[in-house]
Design an enzyme around this catalytic site. Structure first.
Site, short mmCIF file in Angstrom:
data_model
loop_
_atom_site.label_atom_id
_atom_site.label_comp_id
_atom_site.label_asym_id
_atom_site.label_seq_id
_atom_site.Cartn_x
_atom_site.Cartn_y
_atom_site.Cartn_z
N ASP A 35 4.86 -26.98 -34.33
CA ASP A 35 3.55 -27.30 -33.75
C ASP A 35 3.57 -28.74 -33.22
O ASP A 35 4.06 -29.65 -33.91
CB ASP A 35 2.49 -27.13 -34.86
CG ASP A 35 1.07 -27.19 -34.34
OD1 ASP A 35 0.86 -26.99 -33.13
OD2 ASP A 35 0.16 -27.43 -35.17
N HIS A 87 -9.54 -31.06 -32.66
CA HIS A 87 -8.80 -31.02 -33.93
C HIS A 87 -9.62 -31.72 -35.01
O HIS A 87 -10.26 -32.73 -34.74
CB HIS A 87 -7.48 -31.80 -33.81
CG HIS A 87 -6.45 -31.14 -32.95
ND1 HIS A 87 -6.09 -31.62 -31.72
CD2 HIS A 87 -5.67 -30.06 -33.16
CE1 HIS A 87 -5.13 -30.85 -31.21
NE2 HIS A 87 -4.86 -29.89 -32.06
N GLY A 101 -7.37 -26.60 -32.84
CA GLY A 101 -8.65 -27.06 -33.39
C GLY A 101 -9.49 -25.89 -33.86
O GLY A 101 -10.70 -25.82 -33.61
P1 13P Z 1 -7.65 -27.87 -36.96
O1 13P Z 1 -7.11 -28.86 -37.93
O2 13P Z 1 -8.91 -28.36 -36.32
O3 13P Z 1 -7.76 -26.51 -37.54
O4 13P Z 1 -6.59 -27.77 -35.76
C1 13P Z 1 -5.32 -27.28 -36.05
C2 13P Z 1 -4.43 -27.36 -34.88
O5 13P Z 1 -4.84 -27.23 -33.75
C3 13P Z 1 -2.99 -27.56 -35.14
O6 13P Z 1 -2.23 -27.60 -34.00
#
Ligand code: 13P
Length: 396
Positions: free
Chosen positions: A82, A181, A210
């Site tokens: 990621d 996020h 996010g």
């Molecule tokens: P959140 O922490 O808002 O769930 O977002 C996670 C994300 O997009 C990781 O790439």
């Protein structure tokens, strides 16, 4: 053995109107909690490792556990990098076992984003690995209050998305249409119209970053508009943190294992809630029947040398291990020597590729060509080689 091709997985979700959760994990509690939820729900799942979290765990240490969890599971699993920051981190992730890569150059100017993303796509596709790119910018930082990073949301436009996907050849696109996020205090305003227009134009699986803080209705509308992968982090981390705090107060004393009791369960419960809302439950069997398993290729050479000393053979093998293991898609390079002096062939190479595509890209890679032409072939005239995939494995 349910590690599967992530492209097949996300296209199945995209065509069948559900989304697969990409849950960021930072420890074995997260890994076990997420996998338990997926197995209870018979749901496909993406185990996601964010480069920005690499300070919290040793990537090389955790990857064998992640891969084992995926391979032994009855449900389809993909392992994803990621927010990969560079070509080098993408190569490292593939060589460590990721079979999906996100390259996040969304903060760069469009031309630079396209150039950086294309370089990762060319490398990853030569390894059989699909790539997610991001266009527009989803502001914020996972596990922090969104208000602390109010950065302006740079929304993805249809024209830019069309051009970006054409030029980069990414397999999936992370879009910015209003999500942030991190921890949200207010409801995110999402531009579904824009998302639908992007979906109509691209017709490829779209990704939402996010995910934490969105409500069920928002999730369902996103999925109806082409979202097939949802990234989820902060809500899992917050559930785990809350459990540690409440349990810590309740027990007053006790060591680490005592304090961590229940953490895996709350992570699992939150992941299960998402799988239900996102419609991925009970999809495992149908998906497994339709997607390609992710199986490595073993490239084996047995050989004899002529006109060089044992010491020179050692030096050549050490150089080969160093050079060849850095080639994209190479999981491991093992050299060997026959146990019996009178063996017909005295030496071996075992080079493990992550995917059959690497047979060709490895053969043509300049580092392989130089090593093979200058150091190996001149001394190893007598040799046999085979590329094979395992047809079964038993271990105790
Ligand atoms: P959140 O922490 O808002 O769930 O977002 C996670 C994300 O997009 C990781 O790439």
């Amino acid at each position: 053995m349910a590690l599967v091709n992530m492209r097949d997985m996300l296209y199945h979700a995209y065509r069948n109107g559900y989304a697969v959760g990409a849950f960021d994990l930072v420890s074995l509690d997260f890994l076990e909690g997420i996998m338990a939820a997926a197995e209870r729900c018979r749901s496909p799942v993406i185990l996601s490792l964010a480069e920005s979290h690499f300070d919290y765990f040793d990537f090389e240490l955790i990857m064998p556990a992640v891969e084992t969890a995926a391979r032994r599971s009855p449900v389809p699993v993909a392992i994803h990098l990621d927010h990969g920051a560079s070509l080098a981190s993408a190569v490292r992730a593939i060589n460590q076992g990721c079979n999906g890569i996100m390259v996040d150059a969304s903060h760069e100017a469009l031309a630079d984003n396209i150039r950086s993303t294309r370089a990762v796509v060319d490398m990853a596709h030569a390894c059989g690995v699909p790539v997610e790119g991001e266009l527009g910018d989803v502001p914020g930082v996972e596990v922090e209050d969104a208000e602390r990073h109010p950065g302006k949301i740079a929304c993805t436009t249809v024209d830019a998305a069309r051009n970006y996907v054409k030029q980069t050849a990414v397999d999936f696109l992370a879009v910015s249409i209003g999500t942030v996020h991190g921890r949200m205090k207010t409801e995110a305003g999402l531009d579904y119209q824009q998302l639908e227009a992007i979906n109509e134009t691209l017709k490829i699986p779209l990704v939402i970053h996010g995910g934490a803080g969105l409500n069920d209705d928002q999730f369902q509308r996103l999925i109806r508009s082409g979202v097939a992968k949802i990234n989820y982090d902060t809500a899992l981390a917050d559930a785990a943190g809350k459990q540690v705090r409440t349990h810590g107060v309740a027990i007053h004393q006790g060591g680490y294992t005592e304090l961590m009791k229940g953490v895996r369960d709350v992570i699992s419960a939150e992941a299960e809630r998402c799988m239900r809302v996102w419609g991925s439950i009970d999809r495992a069997t149908e998906l497994l029947a339709q997607c390609t398993p992710w199986a490595p290729v073993e490239h084996v050479i047995i050989y004899n040398v002529s006109d060089i000393s044992e010491h020179e053979v050692e030096t050549m093998m050490a150089e080969g291990r160093r050079v060849l293991s850095a080639i994209p898609g190479v999981r491991e390079v093992v050299t060997g020597r026959a146990v019996r002096e009178d063996a017909k062939y005295r030496y071996t190479w075992l080079v493990r590729f992550c995917h059959p595509a690497v047979i060709d890209s490895y053969r043509e890679h300049p580092a392989h060509v130089a090593f093979a032409d200058k150091q190996f072939r001149p001394v190893a005239g007598e040799r046999i080689s085979i590329d094979y995939q395992t047809t079964g494995r038993e271990s105790t």
